[in-house]
Motif scaffolding. Structure first.
Motif, PDB file in Angstrom:
ATOM      1  N   GLN A 139      46.074   5.228 -58.191  1.00 13.27           N
ATOM      2  CA  GLN A 139      46.219   3.788 -58.077  1.00 13.27           C
ATOM      3  C   GLN A 139      45.873   3.136 -59.411  1.00 13.27           C
ATOM      4  OE1 GLN A 139      44.325   2.522 -54.516  1.00 13.27           O
ATOM      5  NE2 GLN A 139      45.162   0.521 -54.576  1.00 13.27           N
TER       6      GLN A 139
ATOM      7  N   THR B  95      49.987  -3.593 -58.513  1.00  8.17           N
ATOM      8  CA  THR B  95      49.262  -2.340 -58.332  1.00  8.17           C
ATOM      9  C   THR B  95      50.272  -1.226 -58.075  1.00  8.17           C
ATOM     10  OG1 THR B  95      47.358  -3.497 -57.443  1.00  8.17           O
ATOM     11  CG2 THR B  95      47.492  -1.139 -56.981  1.00  8.17           C
TER      12      THR B  95
ATOM     13  N   VAL C 293      52.776  -2.701 -55.433  1.00  3.89           N
ATOM     14  CA  VAL C 293      52.265  -3.708 -54.497  1.00  3.89           C
ATOM     15  C   VAL C 293      51.927  -4.967 -55.276  1.00  3.89           C
ATOM     16  CG1 VAL C 293      50.442  -4.257 -52.839  1.00  3.89           C
ATOM     17  CG2 VAL C 293      51.353  -1.924 -52.960  1.00  3.89           C
ATOM     18  N   GLN C 294      52.391  -6.099 -54.735  1.00  9.11           N
ATOM     19  CA  GLN C 294      52.076  -7.390 -55.339  1.00  9.11           C
ATOM     20  C   GLN C 294      51.882  -8.362 -54.174  1.00  9.11           C
ATOM     21  OE1 GLN C 294      55.135  -9.560 -57.592  1.00  9.11           O
ATOM     22  NE2 GLN C 294      53.774  -9.432 -59.368  1.00  9.11           N
TER      23      GLN C 294
ATOM     24  N   ASN D  32      51.541  -9.561 -50.698  1.00 10.02           N
ATOM     25  CA  ASN D  32      51.974  -8.934 -49.440  1.00 10.02           C
ATOM     26  C   ASN D  32      53.247  -8.112 -49.594  1.00 10.02           C
ATOM     27  OD1 ASN D  32      49.870 -10.138 -47.994  1.00 10.02           O
ATOM     28  ND2 ASN D  32      51.047 -12.051 -47.808  1.00 10.02           N
ATOM     29  N   HIS D  33      53.766  -8.040 -50.794  1.00  7.15           N
ATOM     30  CA  HIS D  33      55.038  -7.337 -51.004  1.00  7.15           C
ATOM     31  C   HIS D  33      54.806  -5.902 -51.448  1.00  7.15           C
ATOM     32  CE1 HIS D  33      57.176 -11.153 -50.753  1.00  7.15           C
ATOM     33  NE2 HIS D  33      56.303 -11.659 -51.615  1.00  7.15           N
ATOM     34  N   ARG D  34      55.632  -5.008 -50.921  1.00 10.85           N
ATOM     35  CA  ARG D  34      55.634  -3.607 -51.359  1.00 10.85           C
ATOM     36  C   ARG D  34      57.043  -3.255 -51.801  1.00 10.85           C
ATOM     37  NH1 ARG D  34      51.271  -0.421 -49.267  1.00 10.85           N
ATOM     38  NH2 ARG D  34      52.406   1.539 -49.317  1.00 10.85           N
TER      39      ARG D  34
ATOM     40  N   VAL E  92      54.935   3.367 -54.863  1.00 12.82           N
ATOM     41  CA  VAL E  92      55.247   1.981 -54.509  1.00 12.82           C
ATOM     42  C   VAL E  92      54.516   1.047 -55.467  1.00 12.82           C
ATOM     43  CG1 VAL E  92      55.671   2.411 -52.049  1.00 12.82           C
ATOM     44  CG2 VAL E  92      53.358   1.830 -52.816  1.00 12.82           C
TER      45      VAL E  92
END
Ligand SMILES: [Zn+2]
Length: 241
Positions: free
Chosen positions: A12, A81, A47-48, A50-52, A45
């Protein structure tokens, strides 16, 4: 910054976007292995909020690695992330190091050169070219499997270093030969060494010492007069470290 070269176990990372166009994006730093050297693109993936976003593809460009996402980022100016699938990375890293070990031992014991290799989800394959047809026919698969297994158990350390092309006169002849095969435009070369077994140019991910590869099986299939394809399977399902 290609963080996966420094810590192959990092799964991560928070970073920023330095450029994006439609669905492609470049990051300030990355833990997502883009593929190459027979090792596939990581399962990853972005992540930003609530979006993946799924990472679908990656390519190396002159300015860094460009990733293709499943849709455009909502807010390219905000941090993101990166998350990679750790189990898949660990498996690929073990297979990748095993391919180095097979290549080094087959070169040393039988004069083989590797013509291709690939890591798949449940095995890896490597094509060995022998110096003569007779040498290929005489190849003892069971003995070679025992040799590879013994090298795994011997727990040789695996390390990487960056070599400047300009500083090459200070290197041993084998290293100079290795680097001479790399395109002249590349100024810095990453050499990956399995102590006592093999050193080659590689930008992939590797375990820290060979025992982490765990137990293996090998099968062989003829691919013409000089070549054998070995199919390698890691038989320890758990991460051995
Ligand atoms: Zn490698």
């Amino acid at each position: 910054m290609e963080q996966y070269l420094i810590d192959p176990q990092q799964t991560q990372l928070q970073t920023t976007v330095i450029s994006s166009t439609a669905t492609t994006v470049q990051f300030a730093a990355t833990i997502i292995y883009p593929g190459g050297g027979g090792q596939p693109l990581d399962s990853a993936v972005i992540v930003q909020g609530n979006h993946r976003y799924q990472v679908l593809a990656a390519e190396r460009t002159a300015t860094g690695i460009r990733y293709t996402l499943d849709r455009p980022l909502a807010e390219p100016s905000l941090p993101v992330t990166q998350i990679i699938a750790g189990a898949v990375r660990t498996r690929n890293t073990r297979y990748h190091t095993l391919l180095h070990l097979i290549a080094g031992l087959a070169a040393r014991e039988y004069g083989c050169v590797v013509t291709s290799n690939q890591i798949l989800s449940d095995h890896a394959r490597i094509e060995l070219q022998f110096p003569t047809h007779a040498a290929k026919l005489a190849f003892p698969l069971a003995d070679f499997t025992a040799t590879v297994s013994a090298a795994i158990t011997a727990n040789h350390s695996v390390s990487a270093r960056i070599v400047d092309r300009d500083a090459l006169q200070n290197e041993q002849e084998e290293v100079r030969t290795l680097v001479s095969l790399i395109p002249a435009a590349v100024n810095q070369v990453r050499l990956v060494k399995i102590t006592g077994v093999d050193e080659e140019a590689c930008a992939g991910t590797h375990v820290a010492s060979t025992r982490q590869i765990g137990a293996i099986t090998l099968k062989a299939k003829s691919k013409g007069p000089l070549k054998l394809r070995l199919q390698a399977v890691l038989t320890d399902s758990a991460n051995a470290d």
